[in-house]
Write a protein that holds these residues in place. Structure first.
Motif, PDB file in Angstrom:
ATOM      1  N   GLY A  32      -9.606   1.681  33.550  1.00 43.25           N
ATOM      2  CA  GLY A  32      -8.382   1.539  32.769  1.00 43.25           C
ATOM      3  C   GLY A  32      -7.105   1.602  33.569  1.00 43.25           C
ATOM      4  N   ASN A  33      -7.073   1.062  34.790  1.00 37.03           N
ATOM      5  CA  ASN A  33      -5.874   1.099  35.624  1.00 37.03           C
ATOM      6  C   ASN A  33      -5.386   2.533  35.788  1.00 37.03           C
ATOM      7  OD1 ASN A  33      -3.714   0.143  37.189  1.00 37.03           O
ATOM      8  ND2 ASN A  33      -2.391  -0.120  35.411  1.00 37.03           N
ATOM      9  N   PRO A  34      -6.166   3.381  36.475  1.00 35.49           N
ATOM     10  CA  PRO A  34      -5.825   4.811  36.562  1.00 35.49           C
ATOM     11  C   PRO A  34      -4.480   5.048  37.244  1.00 35.49           C
ATOM     12  CG  PRO A  34      -7.547   4.245  38.135  1.00 35.49           C
ATOM     13  CD  PRO A  34      -7.384   3.058  37.243  1.00 35.49           C
ATOM     14  N   ALA A  35      -3.820   6.098  36.825  1.00 32.02           N
ATOM     15  CA  ALA A  35      -2.552   6.486  37.444  1.00 32.02           C
ATOM     16  C   ALA A  35      -2.813   6.967  38.869  1.00 32.02           C
ATOM     17  CB  ALA A  35      -1.900   7.604  36.639  1.00 32.02           C
ATOM     18  N   PRO A  36      -1.843   6.802  39.752  1.00 26.55           N
ATOM     19  CA  PRO A  36      -2.029   7.326  41.108  1.00 26.55           C
ATOM     20  C   PRO A  36      -2.125   8.843  41.103  1.00 26.55           C
ATOM     21  CG  PRO A  36       0.244   6.626  40.782  1.00 26.55           C
ATOM     22  CD  PRO A  36      -0.519   6.157  39.586  1.00 26.55           C
ATOM     23  N   LYS A  37      -2.822   9.382  42.070  1.00 26.94           N
ATOM     24  CA  LYS A  37      -2.900  10.829  42.205  1.00 26.94           C
ATOM     25  C   LYS A  37      -1.512  11.385  42.496  1.00 26.94           C
ATOM     26  CE  LYS A  37      -4.978  14.545  44.932  1.00 26.94           C
ATOM     27  NZ  LYS A  37      -5.868  14.905  46.059  1.00 26.94           N
ATOM     28  N   ARG A  38      -1.156  12.435  41.807  1.00 26.46           N
ATOM     29  CA  ARG A  38       0.148  13.070  42.027  1.00 26.46           C
ATOM     30  C   ARG A  38       0.084  13.991  43.240  1.00 26.46           C
ATOM     31  NH1 ARG A  38       2.467   9.285  38.995  1.00 26.46           N
ATOM     32  NH2 ARG A  38       1.759   9.362  36.833  1.00 26.46           N
ATOM     33  N   LYS A  39       1.244  14.225  43.833  1.00 25.06           N
ATOM     34  CA  LYS A  39       1.274  15.016  45.066  1.00 25.06           C
ATOM     35  C   LYS A  39       0.838  16.463  44.840  1.00 25.06           C
ATOM     36  CE  LYS A  39       5.727  14.672  46.072  1.00 25.06           C
ATOM     37  NZ  LYS A  39       7.031  14.972  46.729  1.00 25.06           N
ATOM     38  N   ASP A  40       0.298  17.039  45.865  1.00 24.45           N
ATOM     39  CA  ASP A  40      -0.156  18.438  45.825  1.00 24.45           C
ATOM     40  C   ASP A  40       1.062  19.317  46.091  1.00 24.45           C
ATOM     41  OD1 ASP A  40      -1.412  20.844  45.982  1.00 24.45           O
ATOM     42  OD2 ASP A  40      -2.695  20.354  47.695  1.00 24.45           O
ATOM     43  N   ILE A  75      -7.061  19.296  41.388  1.00 19.54           N
ATOM     44  CA  ILE A  75      -7.278  18.916  42.788  1.00 19.54           C
ATOM     45  C   ILE A  75      -7.411  17.404  42.931  1.00 19.54           C
ATOM     46  CG2 ILE A  75      -8.900  19.063  44.726  1.00 19.54           C
ATOM     47  CD1 ILE A  75      -9.576  21.930  43.675  1.00 19.54           C
ATOM     48  N   MET A  76      -8.182  16.785  42.024  1.00 17.60           N
ATOM     49  CA  MET A  76      -8.485  15.360  42.118  1.00 17.60           C
ATOM     50  C   MET A  76      -7.296  14.476  41.769  1.00 17.60           C
ATOM     51  SD  MET A  76     -11.616  14.840  43.139  1.00 17.60           S
ATOM     52  CE  MET A  76     -11.929  13.172  42.570  1.00 17.60           C
ATOM     53  N   TYR A  77      -6.554  14.853  40.723  1.00 17.60           N
ATOM     54  CA  TYR A  77      -5.526  13.963  40.185  1.00 17.60           C
ATOM     55  C   TYR A  77      -4.104  14.516  40.277  1.00 17.60           C
ATOM     56  CZ  TYR A  77      -9.907  12.406  38.107  1.00 17.60           C
ATOM     57  OH  TYR A  77     -11.210  12.017  37.923  1.00 17.60           O
ATOM     58  N   GLY A  78      -3.970  15.793  40.602  1.00 14.96           N
ATOM     59  CA  GLY A  78      -2.643  16.400  40.643  1.00 14.96           C
ATOM     60  C   GLY A  78      -2.145  16.833  39.280  1.00 14.96           C
ATOM     61  N   ARG A  79      -2.944  16.623  38.241  1.00 12.15           N
ATOM     62  CA  ARG A  79      -2.613  17.002  36.869  1.00 12.15           C
ATOM     63  C   ARG A  79      -3.891  17.412  36.146  1.00 12.15           C
ATOM     64  NH1 ARG A  79       1.541  16.334  39.047  1.00 12.15           N
ATOM     65  NH2 ARG A  79       3.421  15.258  38.311  1.00 12.15           N
ATOM     66  N   ILE A  80      -3.727  18.164  35.057  1.00 10.36           N
ATOM     67  CA  ILE A  80      -4.853  18.507  34.188  1.00 10.36           C
ATOM     68  C   ILE A  80      -4.722  17.659  32.927  1.00 10.36           C
ATOM     69  CG2 ILE A  80      -5.985  20.330  32.864  1.00 10.36           C
ATOM     70  CD1 ILE A  80      -4.831  22.337  34.906  1.00 10.36           C
ATOM     71  N   TYR A  81      -5.537  16.615  32.840  1.00  8.93           N
ATOM     72  CA  TYR A  81      -5.482  15.699  31.704  1.00  8.93           C
ATOM     73  C   TYR A  81      -6.472  16.055  30.597  1.00  8.93           C
ATOM     74  CZ  TYR A  81      -2.853  12.698  34.931  1.00  8.93           C
ATOM     75  OH  TYR A  81      -1.930  12.197  35.805  1.00  8.93           O
TER      76      TYR A  81
END
Length: 675
Positions: A32-40, A75-81
């Motif tokens: 689904g066109n994933p959002a880029p990983k956000r910075k740590d 850790i994986m995405y920079g957010r908790i979805y």
């Protein structure tokens, strides 16, 4: 509206909210066109706090299992979805009758929320992001589930308050109060820098709602295509002879995401050759599949060849180049392709987290670098911006008309040290499109992006609304003053061709630039048609926050305010407060939409028309204020078009009394501070 009998699993799930049993863990979809990983950006202790914050939504018996899962997401995405809690049913705008709500108003809001999360509409649907790279409806799926449950339970004596995606709860109010009040990203001013968004969004305590994502009023690229078409048409009027056609003339730009995806369609409507670069192949393919762009090209030599062919044949065509815009500016200069109009609509409000991709890096490498080496990524972005403006400056020296399309392009170029400042070293050498076009031609007269959604989901209802709007605009034009005749005709032409241009993505929606008189007349006729059964279900009215009085944005919406007040946000705040007690069904106020976190405050509304006398009363009060609040501010700034508009309105409406400026002769000021 009576409570809908529960007959479907969909309705049962909406009423359930947070499920009673812990759902099975889901595999994260990469389709689904994933959002880029956000910075740590969080410390170890802050990461623990983020997990602790997320677990608040769930019973203690689930905490141990979910804590590890949410930590891994962070850790994986920079957010908790909270992907585990994404519902199994499809997300799209169903007919309003399918929503299990106690009020029509709440059901309409549920419909609008689901439209904003529809994969055909949303940019990153897995992450609840509608457009702009980070314009979120909610921060996580738990917030979505709770909000839909609250809306289903809500009565006409309650209001749901939502803090940056978090449903704080249902509070007693009144039938005349808004059903929902939304805020997004309303930070203490000193905590409104880009890294503050990264930090506090990662903690789960705020979000970037863009302009219409976090207020549920996004209707797909159509929402901006009309304004883009008006902008492009009038930009060509600036550079062409009176009877000269845009056919075969080049409009060069970048971006095919949520809002920027409107550019090729707008170019086709304006009648030119649109060349639009997009680094994300999925975004380009999506717009091509939806019919918003005519042709895809992946080789720049083929792009050059195809553009020259289109110029020679004086074609009207839109070409999407899957690659970097900097390469196109440079190559077109070398190949001596004359660009009549130039702009940029990459998401430069979000330059360090996927809004702009630097030349020289692949899409994949850029996504990796922005998360793992953000300082190097920022360096590359700024180098790319300097290189881009150098190429643009070469084109403008040959006669290209370049304008900033409100995405903070000139602002970020200036911060990168690019050659973009005027001789006074205060202003930019190129105008914002609001300064040159939409401000004086539209906003100051009260024309802005009025929109509506047919909650039946029936295309025939949309056709009926088009006919009503067209008849209203034609009638108003017969007595409209000369100052707004062009605006009236552009909108008549737009609505005449709207269905042929296949603008609908998601809900059955339409947008039209209308002034106070037009909005009120169209809305009143809609309401009458609903009462008579000529339109089969309620209509949701709204607008882009990008409008006459919804937004205080010094580099875009209020960039043609020259009295020093463009850096204030009083207008947007008054807009939301004023709309809320004049009959809006829901109101929203956001930090950051359009041009960047900390750069703008913008407000919006939604209003449900159900054919009732109450709806007629509300629309007259609220729509009148919603527009004239902005015209009044613009007239106080001494904008001559706004002065004309507000004086005209006061003659029509004796109960309106606005403070007008006494304009000072410039020679009085000339030598005041010479000593």
């Amino acid at each position: 509206m009576k409570a809908i009998e529960m007959t479907t699993d969909f309705q049962k799930q909406l009423l359930q909210g947070i499920p009673e049993e812990l759902p099975s863990k889901k595999t994260y979809s990469k389709a689904g066109n994933p959002a880029p990983k956000r910075k740590d950006i969080l410390s170890k202790q802050e990461k623990k706090l983020a997990v602790q914050n997320a677990l608040r939504y769930f019973p203690k018996t689930w905490h141990r299992e979910l804590a590890a899962e949410f930590a891994n997401e962070l850790i994986m995405y920079g957010r908790i979805y909270m992907h585990r809690f994404k519902p199994e049913y499809q997300l799209y705008a169903r007919p309003i009758s399918e929503y299990p709500a106690k009020t029509l108003q709440a059901a309409a809001i549920m419909l609008m929320i689901q439209n904003n999360l529809d994969p055909a509409v949303a940019q990153h649907p897995e992450e609840l992001i509608t457009y702009g790279g980070n314009g979120a409806v909610f921060q996580n799926w738990a917030q979505y589930l709770l909000t839909m449950k609250y809306l289903a339970e809500m009565t006409e004596e309650q209001t749901l308050h939502i803090y940056s995606g978090h449903p704080m709860g249902l509070f007693p109010s009144s039938k005349d109060a808004p059903r929902v009040v939304v805020t997004n990203g309303m930070m203490i001013p000193n905590y409104s820098k880009p890294d503050d968004w990264e930090k506090f969004n990662a903690l789960g305590v705020t979000q970037y709602g863009q302009m219409t994502a976090g207020s549920y009023m996004y209707i797909g690229p159509q929402g901006i295509v009309h304004g883009t078409a008006i902008t492009v048409m009038n930009a060509f009027r600036k550079v062409l002879q009176k009877d000269e056609s845009p056919n075969g003339k080049v409009f060069l730009t970048a971006g095919l995401g949520g809002m920027s995806g409107a550019q090729p369609k707008a170019g086709n409507i304006a009648g030119c050759i649109t060349v639009c670069a997009e680094v994300n192949p999925e975004a380009a393919k999506k717009r091509h599949q939806q019919g918003w762009v005519d042709e895809l090209l992946i080789d720049i030599s083929n792009l050059v060849k195809r553009t020259k062919e289109a110029i020679a044949k004086e074609e009207v065509v839109s070409l999407a180049y899957i690659g970097n815009i900097v390469e196109v500016w440079e190559q077109f200069y070398e190949e001596e392709i004359f660009v009549h109009l130039g702009s940029d609509q990459t998401s430069l409000h979000n330059p360090w987290a996927g809004g702009y991709y630097p030349v020289g890096l692949t899409f994949e490498k850029a996504n990796m670098m922005m998360a793992k080496n953000p300082l190097e990524f920022k360096k590359q972005v700024q180098e790319s911006l300097r290189r881009q403006i150098n190429a643009i400056n070469k084109h403008t020296a040959k006669g290209t008309y370049f304008f900033d399309y409100g995405n903070a392009f000139l602002l970020e170029v200036s911060r990168a040290g690019g050659d973009v400042m005027a001789d006074n070293n205060v202003d930019f050498k190129y105008p914002s499109y609001v300064q040159d076009i939409l401000g004086p031609m539209c906003f100051d007269y009260g024309f802005g992006p009025f929109r509506w959604v047919c909650t039946s989901g029936n295309p025939k209802d949309l056709q009926q609304t088009d006919a009503i709007a067209l008849e209203a605009m034609k009638k108003i034009k017969t007595t409209a003053p000369e100052e707004i005749q062009q605006q009236m005709q552009d909108n008549i032409t737009w609505i005449e061709e709207a269905e042929n241009n296949k603008l609908v993505v998601g809900s059955q929606a339409r947008i039209l630039y209308a002034d106070t008189e037009g909005r009120m007349k169209i809305a009143e006729t809609f309401n009458e048609a609903i009462a008579k059964g000529e339109i089969t279900a309620p209509i949701v009215l709204g607008r882009d926050h990008h409008d006459v009085s919804g937004t205080d944005s010094p580099f875009r919406e209020t960039s043609n305010i020259y009295d020093g007040s463009k850096f204030t946000a009083d207008m947007a705040i008054h807009n939301v407060i004023g709309d809320s007690f004049r009959g809006a069904t829901w109101v929203s106020i956001h930090n950051g939409g359009g041009v960047g976190w900390g750069e703008v405050i913008n407000g919006g509304f939604g209003m449900v028309l159900d054919g009732s006398d109450e709806a007629s009363h509300r629309l007259k009060k609220m729509l009148f204020f919603d527009v004239n609040n902005g015209i009044s501010r613009r007239s106080w700034a001494r904008n001559k078009e706004a002065l004309f508009a507000i004086k005209r309105e006061m003659k029509r409406t004796p109960n309106l009394k606005v403070t007008l400026p006494n304009v000072v002769e410039i020679d009085i000021l000339e030598h005041l501070f010479d000593k």
